[in-house]
Write a protein that holds these residues in place. Sequence first.
Motif, short mmCIF file in Angstrom:
data_model
loop_
_atom_site.label_atom_id
_atom_site.label_comp_id
_atom_site.label_asym_id
_atom_site.label_seq_id
_atom_site.Cartn_x
_atom_site.Cartn_y
_atom_site.Cartn_z
N MET A 163 -21.49 1.25 62.81
CA MET A 163 -21.82 0.34 64.08
C MET A 163 -21.85 1.03 65.32
SD MET A 163 -18.98 -2.77 65.12
CE MET A 163 -19.56 -3.62 63.65
N THR B 277 -21.16 1.50 69.35
CA THR B 277 -20.54 0.74 70.14
C THR B 277 -20.86 1.23 71.77
OG1 THR B 277 -18.56 0.47 68.87
CG2 THR B 277 -18.18 0.28 71.28
N ARG C 172 -27.60 -2.65 76.41
CA ARG C 172 -27.30 -2.73 75.02
C ARG C 172 -28.56 -2.97 74.00
NH1 ARG C 172 -22.89 -7.54 73.23
NH2 ARG C 172 -22.28 -7.02 70.93
N ASP D 105 -24.54 -2.42 68.71
CA ASP D 105 -24.04 -3.57 67.70
C ASP D 105 -22.56 -4.32 68.39
OD1 ASP D 105 -25.75 -2.93 65.28
OD2 ASP D 105 -24.59 -1.31 65.42
N ARG D 106 -21.79 -3.41 69.26
CA ARG D 106 -20.56 -3.76 69.65
C ARG D 106 -20.19 -3.38 71.05
NH1 ARG D 106 -15.73 -0.62 68.84
NH2 ARG D 106 -13.70 -2.07 68.95
N VAL E 234 -17.70 -2.87 74.40
CA VAL E 234 -16.24 -2.97 74.89
C VAL E 234 -16.27 -2.56 76.43
CG1 VAL E 234 -14.07 -1.86 74.81
CG2 VAL E 234 -15.54 -1.95 72.74
N ASP F 189 -17.25 -7.81 73.27
CA ASP F 189 -17.01 -7.97 71.77
C ASP F 189 -15.04 -7.91 72.16
OD1 ASP F 189 -19.04 -8.68 70.07
OD2 ASP F 189 -19.63 -6.68 70.96
N HIS G 172 -13.54 0.68 63.13
CA HIS G 172 -13.87 -0.63 63.65
C HIS G 172 -13.76 -1.85 62.86
CE1 HIS G 172 -16.57 2.10 66.50
NE2 HIS G 172 -15.36 2.09 66.79
#
Length: 279
Positions: free
Chosen positions: A1, A3, A214, A220-221, A223, A239, A279
């Motif tokens: 994943m 981030t 993004r 995918d994530r 912050v 997220d 994660h």
Amino acid sequence: MKTLYITDLDGTLLNDEGRVSARSAGLITELSRSGVAISVATARTPATVEPLLADTYTTADLVVMTGATLWSRVHHCFEDMHLLPEKDVRLMLRVFGEEGVTPFCYVQRDGSHLDVYHRGKELSVAERKFVDERAHLKLKTFHLGEACPAGACDRVVLFFGMGTKDMIVGAAERLRRDSDCYISYYKDTYTPGLWLLEIFAPGVSKAAGIERLRRKIHADRLVAFGDNLNDIPMLRMADVAVAVGNALPEVKAIADVVIGTNNDDAVAQAIARFESTPH
């Protein structure tokens, strides 16, 4: 994943001296070199962001000018800049004149440079400080005492004004009734009693700029880190929404996590912790 870590600058990554500390710069550089995607989302232009990040290595595009454009640190140019509609620019110039507001008008010259016009005969103390801190920078040229040229009204990316709360709110609310453009006003982080006004093209926001980034890097994530009211939309889309300890109560209220203050290297340390935790 994958981030994407995105942070506001003023009051969040920058300390109270308006700088990225050596420790934060070192941590972010180390993480970026290991492949972590770290970026900033800010109202600032590349002319001021690049010097602030001079000792901080990152590879992802930066979300600058409140998301009106991305800035490629690799290619040193704007990416996907959103300009104000010409009809709105002409309306705003008229309203500013009637309301006694004299904003800075940012015009795209080319792929990496901005011309900044200010038609006032005299600058306020805050405006003079603003110009003096930026006049020597690359990527931006000030034209003081000059109105936005008629032929440049189709290349305006930003109106940026400063003044008292009554002055700024009055002009902003009037324009909101007559335009679909992005219009935001808020208290300055550093100067008590000073309010700031930003006007961008319709659909522009930090959140929209972050979403473009993004998608571009296939993250995918998300912050996100922030401290002020104008950070709330990007925190809501994240997220994981993170507020620094010095954030406004409204920002802390919607955050998933509250960390240390902007003087504690809290953002850089939090990214390191997130990366060390599955994660």
